[in-house]
Design a protein around this motif. Structure first.
Motif, PDB file in Angstrom:
ATOM      1  N   GLY A  75       0.800  -1.214   0.000  1.00  0.00           N
ATOM      2  CA  GLY A  75       0.000   0.000   0.000  1.00  0.00           C
ATOM      3  C   GLY A  75       0.832   1.262   0.000  1.00  0.00           C
ATOM      4  O   GLY A  75       0.344   2.336  -0.340  1.00  0.00           O
ATOM      5  N   LEU A  76       2.102   1.129   0.393  1.00  0.00           N
ATOM      6  CA  LEU A  76       3.031   2.259   0.400  1.00  0.00           C
ATOM      7  C   LEU A  76       4.357   1.807  -0.184  1.00  0.00           C
ATOM      8  O   LEU A  76       4.940   0.819   0.271  1.00  0.00           O
ATOM      9  CB  LEU A  76       3.260   2.762   1.827  1.00  0.00           C
ATOM     10  N   LEU A  77       4.822   2.496  -1.204  1.00  0.00           N
ATOM     11  CA  LEU A  77       6.149   2.274  -1.766  1.00  0.00           C
ATOM     12  C   LEU A  77       6.994   3.485  -1.409  1.00  0.00           C
ATOM     13  O   LEU A  77       6.614   4.627  -1.699  1.00  0.00           O
ATOM     14  CB  LEU A  77       6.068   2.119  -3.281  1.00  0.00           C
ATOM     15  N   TYR A  78       8.150   3.235  -0.780  1.00  0.00           N
ATOM     16  CA  TYR A  78       8.976   4.312  -0.251  1.00  0.00           C
ATOM     17  C   TYR A  78      10.378   4.227  -0.825  1.00  0.00           C
ATOM     18  O   TYR A  78      11.029   3.188  -0.756  1.00  0.00           O
ATOM     19  CB  TYR A  78       9.007   4.217   1.275  1.00  0.00           C
ATOM     20  N   SER A  79      10.839   5.361  -1.388  1.00  0.00           N
ATOM     21  CA  SER A  79      12.122   5.391  -2.073  1.00  0.00           C
ATOM     22  C   SER A  79      13.013   6.500  -1.528  1.00  0.00           C
ATOM     23  O   SER A  79      12.557   7.624  -1.303  1.00  0.00           O
ATOM     24  CB  SER A  79      11.889   5.637  -3.575  1.00  0.00           C
ATOM     25  N   ILE A 105       5.128   0.729 -11.392  1.00  0.00           N
ATOM     26  CA  ILE A 105       4.533   1.196 -10.136  1.00  0.00           C
ATOM     27  C   ILE A 105       3.035   1.441 -10.306  1.00  0.00           C
ATOM     28  O   ILE A 105       2.219   0.987  -9.515  1.00  0.00           O
ATOM     29  CB  ILE A 105       5.249   2.469  -9.652  1.00  0.00           C
ATOM     30  N   VAL A 106       2.688   2.149 -11.369  1.00  0.00           N
ATOM     31  CA  VAL A 106       1.276   2.492 -11.588  1.00  0.00           C
ATOM     32  C   VAL A 106       0.442   1.250 -11.869  1.00  0.00           C
ATOM     33  O   VAL A 106      -0.651   1.077 -11.312  1.00  0.00           O
ATOM     34  CB  VAL A 106       1.138   3.513 -12.731  1.00  0.00           C
ATOM     35  N   LEU A 107       0.932   0.360 -12.722  1.00  0.00           N
ATOM     36  CA  LEU A 107       0.153  -0.836 -13.045  1.00  0.00           C
ATOM     37  C   LEU A 107       0.009  -1.751 -11.833  1.00  0.00           C
ATOM     38  O   LEU A 107      -1.046  -2.387 -11.650  1.00  0.00           O
ATOM     39  CB  LEU A 107       0.793  -1.587 -14.206  1.00  0.00           C
ATOM     40  N   TYR A 108       1.021  -1.807 -11.009  1.00  0.00           N
ATOM     41  CA  TYR A 108       0.872  -2.567  -9.754  1.00  0.00           C
ATOM     42  C   TYR A 108      -0.202  -1.922  -8.882  1.00  0.00           C
ATOM     43  O   TYR A 108      -1.061  -2.610  -8.319  1.00  0.00           O
ATOM     44  CB  TYR A 108       2.193  -2.626  -8.996  1.00  0.00           C
ATOM     45  N   ALA A 109      -0.153  -0.606  -8.766  1.00  0.00           N
ATOM     46  CA  ALA A 109      -1.127   0.092  -7.931  1.00  0.00           C
ATOM     47  C   ALA A 109      -2.555  -0.151  -8.406  1.00  0.00           C
ATOM     48  O   ALA A 109      -3.479  -0.278  -7.593  1.00  0.00           O
ATOM     49  CB  ALA A 109      -0.831   1.591  -7.934  1.00  0.00           C
ATOM     50  N   LEU A 110      -2.753  -0.242  -9.701  1.00  0.00           N
ATOM     51  CA  LEU A 110      -4.092  -0.399 -10.257  1.00  0.00           C
ATOM     52  C   LEU A 110      -4.611  -1.818 -10.207  1.00  0.00           C
ATOM     53  O   LEU A 110      -5.826  -2.047 -10.241  1.00  0.00           O
ATOM     54  CB  LEU A 110      -4.121   0.093 -11.698  1.00  0.00           C
ATOM     55  N   SER A 111      -3.698  -2.794 -10.149  1.00  0.00           N
ATOM     56  CA  SER A 111      -4.141  -4.170 -10.328  1.00  0.00           C
ATOM     57  C   SER A 111      -3.978  -5.068  -9.120  1.00  0.00           C
ATOM     58  O   SER A 111      -4.612  -6.117  -9.049  1.00  0.00           O
ATOM     59  CB  SER A 111      -3.382  -4.811 -11.507  1.00  0.00           C
TER      60      SER A 111
END
Length: 229
Positions: free
Chosen positions: A189-193, A222-228
């Motif tokens: 739910g959170l990706l931190y860089s 990142i976006v496709l992971y977030a959406l799917s």
């Protein structure tokens, strides 16, 4: 409808859920930048246009061509399919900001947080990580393994791609060979860089043609992971 979409809609209540089910949004994705009261949230102004361009170039998503800026304290952020938060300075959430951030992540949302200092011991890093520990617990933020699905979602990476900016970030002499994240019910739910991707991707989108390899490809993952997920 994916699990994350359902949970985000559920935060709005049954009536809103029914309304939105009838009136589908015009876009599959819109880039939402979170504005917060502390620190400097309005960094890397050209980065969103590059991410948006890559999504249009590589995917069939219906993408809003304009970045949306929403206050973290505003309940409207709870409906975003993806949120971006970045900065260099202190991060100290107000009660409303903290409440929305926690609700969003726990109910299936996805936030990509990028430390523009590219420094694991800088002010942004220390203060943001302290906020996450207070909200989700001191052990919630963990290093992602290099075989995490986010590295294979569209393009294939053997872990987080490096950025030219992280090397010797403010004298730490470290290349950060990992990303961190907070996982809720098996979903990131959170990706931190600490790699400062935002600054790496902050250039006029027309200059992509001069790159040997498009450096925004990981943003597509990142976006496709977030959406799917």
């Amino acid at each position: 409808m994916t699990r994350s979409e359902f949970l985000r809609l559920a935060t709005l209540g049954v009536a809103s859920l029914a309304t939105r089910a009838v009136a589908a949004p015009a876009y599959d994705f819109w880039f939402t930048r979170l504005r917060y009261d502390s620190g400097d949230w309005d960094v890397d102004a050209r980065m969103p246009s590059n991410v948006i361009t890559s999504l249009i170039d590589y995917t069939n998503l219906r993408v809003d061509p304009k970045e949306r800026v929403v206050a973290l304290s505003d309940p409207k952020m709870l409906t975003a399919p993806f949120c971006y938060l970045a900065g260099h300075k202190l991060v100290e959430f107000s009660p409303a900001e903290r409440r929305n951030f926690e609700r969003y992540v726990k109910n299936g949302g996805f936030v990509f947080v990028d430390d523009c200092n590219h420094d694991i011991d800088g002010l942004f890093a220390k203060s943001f990580e302290r906020q996450m520990a207070a909200i989700f617990g001191p052990a919630a933020m963990k290093k992602l393994p290099n075989n995490h699905p986010i590295y294979r979602r569209f393009f294939k990476f053997d872990g987080p791609p490096p950025s030219a900016l992280e090397l010797n970030g403010w004298g730490d002499d470290l290349v950060h060979d990992y990303l961190k994240g907070i996982t809720i019910d098996g979903r990131l739910g959170l990706l931190y860089s600490n790699k400062d991707y935002g600054c790496e991707w902050d250039y006029d989108w027309r200059n992509k043609r001069f790159l040997a390899v498009d450096n925004t490809r990981f943003a597509v993952n990142i976006v496709l992971y977030a959406l799917s997920a």
